[in-house]
Design a protein around this motif. Sequence first.
Motif, PDB file in Angstrom:
ATOM      1  N   ARG A  16       0.825  -1.215   0.000  1.00 18.21           N
ATOM      2  CA  ARG A  16       0.000   0.000   0.000  1.00 18.21           C
ATOM      3  C   ARG A  16       0.858   1.264   0.000  1.00 18.21           C
ATOM      4  O   ARG A  16       0.486   2.271  -0.601  1.00 18.21           O
ATOM      5  CB  ARG A  16      -0.925   0.020   1.222  1.00 18.21           C
ATOM      6  N   ARG A  17       2.004   1.222   0.680  1.00 18.63           N
ATOM      7  CA  ARG A  17       2.873   2.396   0.777  1.00 18.63           C
ATOM      8  C   ARG A  17       3.823   2.527  -0.411  1.00 18.63           C
ATOM      9  O   ARG A  17       4.550   3.507  -0.516  1.00 18.63           O
ATOM     10  CB  ARG A  17       3.699   2.338   2.074  1.00 18.63           C
ATOM     11  N   GLY A  18       3.852   1.542  -1.297  1.00 20.00           N
ATOM     12  CA  GLY A  18       4.733   1.596  -2.453  1.00 20.00           C
ATOM     13  C   GLY A  18       6.201   1.476  -2.107  1.00 20.00           C
ATOM     14  O   GLY A  18       7.066   2.049  -2.778  1.00 20.00           O
ATOM     15  N   ILE A  19       6.513   0.714  -1.059  1.00 17.52           N
ATOM     16  CA  ILE A  19       7.906   0.546  -0.625  1.00 17.52           C
ATOM     17  C   ILE A  19       8.680  -0.273  -1.654  1.00 17.52           C
ATOM     18  O   ILE A  19       8.215  -1.307  -2.128  1.00 17.52           O
ATOM     19  CB  ILE A  19       7.959  -0.152   0.749  1.00 17.52           C
ATOM     20  N   THR A  20       9.879   0.199  -2.004  1.00 17.98           N
ATOM     21  CA  THR A  20      10.721  -0.504  -2.982  1.00 17.98           C
ATOM     22  C   THR A  20      12.002  -1.046  -2.368  1.00 17.98           C
ATOM     23  O   THR A  20      12.768  -1.734  -3.049  1.00 17.98           O
ATOM     24  CB  THR A  20      11.097   0.452  -4.132  1.00 17.98           C
ATOM     25  N   CYS A  21      12.255  -0.745  -1.105  1.00 19.47           N
ATOM     26  CA  CYS A  21      13.493  -1.182  -0.456  1.00 19.47           C
ATOM     27  C   CYS A  21      13.248  -1.229   1.048  1.00 19.47           C
ATOM     28  O   CYS A  21      12.592  -0.341   1.602  1.00 19.47           O
ATOM     29  CB  CYS A  21      14.606  -0.189  -0.793  1.00 19.47           C
ATOM     30  N   ILE A  22      13.757  -2.275   1.728  1.00 21.26           N
ATOM     31  CA  ILE A  22      13.493  -2.486   3.151  1.00 21.26           C
ATOM     32  C   ILE A  22      14.810  -2.487   3.922  1.00 21.26           C
ATOM     33  O   ILE A  22      15.776  -3.155   3.526  1.00 21.26           O
ATOM     34  CB  ILE A  22      12.781  -3.836   3.391  1.00 21.26           C
TER      35      ILE A  22
END
Length: 595
Positions: free
Chosen positions: A299-305
């Motif tokens: 939902r947040r559009g995260i591309t890297c953790i």
Amino acid sequence: MTTQRRKKVLVFRSADVHQTNRALAHLRGQFPGAEVTLLLQREQVESFSGNPHINKFCVYDSRAAGSWKEGMLLIRKLRKARVDLVVIPCRNSREVVHLSDAIVLSLIIPAERRIILDGRLQEVGLSFSRRMRALADMLACLMVSGIATVMTCLMLSMWRRPAPGDRVSKQSGKPVRVGILIPVLPDISHTFVYREILAMIEQGADCDVIALEEGDYGVLHPEAQELLKRAIMVPRLSRTAAVLRYLFFLVRSPRRMAELIHLYRPHSHGDKLLFLRFEQFHNVFHPVQSFGLIGLLKRRGITCIHAYGSTYPATRAMVAASLLHLPFSISTFVDFEHESDFRMLYEKIEGAAFVVATTGYCASRLISMTSGAFRDRIRRIVLGIDPEYGRDRVQRVDQASPLIMAVGRLVEKKGFDYLLRSLVLLKERGLFPHCMLIGDGPERGKLQALAEEYDLWDCVTFAGALTNDKVLEYFGPEHILVAPSVYAGDGERDGIPTVLVEALICETAVVSTRISGIPELIEDQRNGLLVPARDGEAIADAIQKLLENPGLRKEYGLRGRKKVRAGFNVYKSSGQLWSLIEQRCAGSNCNTNPS
């Protein structure tokens, strides 16, 4: 003449030890004469042994063979008990969907009242709608799990392990959005993490801060209060929602799910249905806990953790990265040293873009516990502090001087029992310094009993947990901080205790031990004194030396402040970490599925 029956209270153990302890203390205050029974799993008993607020344990083992039989016996036993009040601790009373099993079990137990006790110790009754939702969730979960079981078996029967070259994550060209995972918020033991993240943000880092677990609001450090304003809590999933999320990936990405199951099977006794085990639903270390995070990341559009912690934060990051095809990285402390479910250090480091170790000791331990091939992937970045920390503090003037301080959770690895033994020796030598123990934890009862046994009540104060701005009031060149850290029996140990850094920057003389990364901060007889671990006499000798030499205390304090300002600057360390995230994780391809 009839005697009134003693009130009986049954408390379900929460996933958070601190929250459970606070709930027990609250209930004891409300019902001083009640018989309080704690319901918990067998491996959790040690965490609560010695808690003065518990009269009895009701123990079960959900991991044993034939656990369903033990469950039936437990239900029969609980139904025979005459319980006045059933209490289910919960961090947030608005999010109880994950407690359907506890709610249903509480309905089976005959009781006059059933309540939920939230993280702020507010009581919420079990309404009819909550009861019905819990029952509906349990029934729906049973049906959906049957379908998921069949589909999992079919998928694994057709799956063939791909070649290693096929396992490369390719960035899709989407704008980079970094998700920073923190283990728990708020929490009194993760201040060093909160400081580093706040320093990154202050220097312009654009990231989403995501808290995996909601913590204890009993004592709120200023850093936790600040981070709470912008952090996002991972929502709790009901069992049915977790199984449906599993089914979604089973259908949409069968290869990735099969690889994930293959990765975890050796660490779950070959269990191919490990994501469908109800008894693990409240185990924070279990990979099934990752599905709530995965939905939030999408939902947040995260591309890297980037995950802080090598235990369950890294587990959840690795699962999410595998299923969403994202790169991830890890910051480790010394949490990898003690056994936990799904520790899997090799697999986590192999899959990560990079791993940060907070001390040289941690870096060398990670390499020795995994492989020398990972040497270039592990970076040392210290956990620092604001160089101006404590400059404007107002010191207390109502304390005896010099004051001996010890600050930290009251747990075995802190070694506070050896500090108490050293005070006995100091009294025998005709020295009577006052000692203040600041902190709380499961060993408080044991330490208070030791203080009574050693006849130390006239010189020891148990101050309980305090916010770090309050602790600051006790730091200064005229006082002494003792951090007698030890290697605990379960492998737990300190890295560099945050309180040592805080004390030194406030020019406080320190005594500590030669374990883990502490000698990387404290240089013996230059900016503090180091003694062997578990040696009360050596601690007493060091304290006496500082008590009798005010000039030496001042000298060590000045040198300590100089070292911290030069080598433990949080703005420098957080900048190094953010650069690594941008270069190695957000801006390049990485292997997200370790072989």
